[in-house]
Design an enzyme around this catalytic site. Structure first.
Site, PDB file in Angstrom:
ATOM      1  N   ASP A 125      69.257   7.991  24.579  1.00 13.86           N
ATOM      2  CA  ASP A 125      69.608   7.812  25.984  1.00 13.86           C
ATOM      3  C   ASP A 125      68.320   8.089  26.742  1.00 13.86           C
ATOM      4  OD1 ASP A 125      72.190   7.507  25.099  1.00 13.86           O
ATOM      5  OD2 ASP A 125      73.013   9.227  26.187  1.00 13.86           O
ATOM      6  N   HIS A 184      68.160   9.032  17.593  1.00 11.80           N
ATOM      7  CA  HIS A 184      68.858   8.346  16.509  1.00 11.80           C
ATOM      8  C   HIS A 184      67.961   7.296  15.865  1.00 11.80           C
ATOM      9  CE1 HIS A 184      73.086   9.777  17.532  1.00 11.80           C
ATOM     10  NE2 HIS A 184      72.326  10.295  18.492  1.00 11.80           N
ATOM     11  N   SER A 228      61.044  14.640  27.098  1.00 10.36           N
ATOM     12  CA  SER A 228      60.376  14.372  25.834  1.00 10.36           C
ATOM     13  C   SER A 228      60.217  12.858  25.664  1.00 10.36           C
ATOM     14  CB  SER A 228      61.186  14.937  24.666  1.00 10.36           C
ATOM     15  OG  SER A 228      61.686  16.228  24.978  1.00 10.36           O
TER      16      SER A 228
END
Length: 448
Positions: A213, A270, A368
């Site tokens: 996301d 992911h 990040s």
């Protein structure tokens, strides 16, 4: 922006109250003799320390930590605050992929402090203070991680405040009760319920999906990335991987995707492909902010920051058919730490297999970035909307209500006037299709 020429006031610590008056007089004189830009940067270092101090104190809630209301009042008078924070480095434009709307995102106060430390003032003064700045950014980033790893009765209140401030959707979270988390960092790296993010074409090895996301940029080569987005002079694959021999496995023109996670995002990443983990290597480095306004500067951030380099042997194909022949290619998945990011964790280790969309790992508190690199022979084509946004061809649709909330004269985008064209990031979710690969795969090639 304020036009006042009043000097920046010197901060007075509590410890000074117990020292002789001559100490205060000497410090006042020294402060007045130093260049203002030098003094401002000293204030910024103190401000970053106070940001971490504030995060440890419940009276300063998460919203105040993000917006700096009150707890920096003793460092900056109103005029200085207006000059340094209300008009400069206040945020960035992004495009919401689902709607095509051009949105505005505020920059957290600690990121603004980091921007000033890196880019404010004459080059000579920045050079003189450079090692000190690096030490401050590193020490406070490590300390922030330690603060959010603490257990105790205040953890639940801090989590509840964060949920309210950033409007976190707890219905999709696997562990929904704040009281079930022992530390804030456990909550920050929370897992989602199975199926909370739909994975595009899970059995189609030609489809690449979003790893997070995030706010996303995609580029057909590092050269194009440097043209429209990452202006660091050392932003090359050998520098990013910290290994020139390894970089050769990706060919002359590897393609890449840059996933930037903001503090309010779900902070697990992911796998964008089905693969086997070959290796995970930690490269030490700095803790610069990864905000776009820093990335858009001729300053090495992504190749200077502390990062983990994961090499994956990805199973790719050039067909949507489940029976199509496949071939294994190297993919680099680089998890990059940033200002106030405590650490990076991994859900898998070398030798294990991951499926596209699997939970690969997590970041601790802060913003990040992940850079994912595909080899030239994978022949990746990024989705058209993402490619056009990343090169500045697509700017999204402006909403007057959103534009009206931005202060007149605010600093948005590159720090200095330039005729260069910059791309925009696109907001995407884990599992969304972001590109296709079309490698040359012989019909006799067996799946690996």
């Amino acid at each position: 922006m304020s036009t006042s020429n009043r000097p920046v006031p010197r901060p007075v610590s509590e410890k000074e109250a117990n020292k002789p008056a001559v100490v205060k007089v000497w410090k006042d004189v020294k402060w007045k003799l130093q260049p203002e830009a030098y003094n401002v940067r000293k204030l910024m270092m103190k401000a970053l320390e106070k940001a971490v101090d504030a995060s440890e104190s419940l009276p300063t809630n998460e919203h105040d930590f993000a917006e700096a209301k009150g707890w920096l009042g003793d460092l900056f008078d109103e005029d200085t605050w207006e000059k340094l924070f209300s008009q400069q480095h206040i945020g960035n434009f992004v495009i919401i992929r689902a709607t095509g709307i051009k949105d505005f995102e505020d920059m957290p106060i600690y990121a603004r402090v980091g921007m000033h430390l890196l880019f404010y003032g004459p080059v000579q003064i920045r050079f003189l203070q450079w090692n000190l700045i690096r030490d401050v950014l590193k020490s406070q980033s490590i300390r922030q991680g330690q603060v959010y790893d603490q257990e105790g009765p205040d953890v639940v209140k801090r989590i509840e405040d964060f949920i309210k401030t950033y409007n976190i959707n707890m219905k999709e979270v696997l562990i929904q009760k704040p009281s079930d988390y022992k530390t804030f960092n456990q909550f920050f790296s929370r897992k989602l319920k199975p199926g909370a993010r739909k994975i595009a074409a899970p059995n189609d090895n030609s489809v690449i999906v979003s790893a997070a996301d995030c706010r996303l940029n995609v580029f057909a080569s590092f050269e194009i990335a440097r043209q429209f987005w990452v202006k660091g002079r050392k932003f090359t694959l050998p520098e990013l991987l910290g290994n020139a021999a390894l970089a050769q496995r990706f060919g002359r023109t590897p393609s890449l995707a840059i996933f930037r996670l903001a503090p309010q995002d779900y902070h697990r990443f992911h796998s964008p492909v089905t693969a086997t983990i070959e290796s995970i290597t930690t490269l030490p480095g700095d803790y610069y902010t990864v905000n776009p306004q820093a990335i858009n500067q001729p300053f090495d951030v992504l190749t200077a920051n502390r990062r983990d380099v994961c090499i994956m042997n990805a199973v790719l194909t050039n067909s949507t058919s489940s029976s199509a022949p496949t071939k294994t290619f190297p993919v680099a998945f680089v998890a990059i730490g940033a200002l106030l990011v405590g650490s990076v964790g991994w859900s898998f280790k070398a030798g294990e297999q991951v499926k596209k969309g699997d939970d690969l790992g997590w970041f601790q508190y802060g913003g990040s970035t992940v850079v994912c690199v595909f080899p030239e022979e994978a022949n990746v084509t990024w989705d058209d909307d993402l490619r056009k946004a990343s090169s500045g061809e697509w700017q999204g649709t402006e909403d007057p209500a959103i534009m009206a909330k931005i202060p007149a004269g605010a600093q948005i985008g590159p720090l200095h006037h330039t005729d260069e064209v910059f791309g925009l990031e696109v907001v995407v979710s884990v599992g969304e299709q972001i590109g296709l690969c079309a490698p040359v795969v012989a019909a006799t090639t067996a799946a690996t």
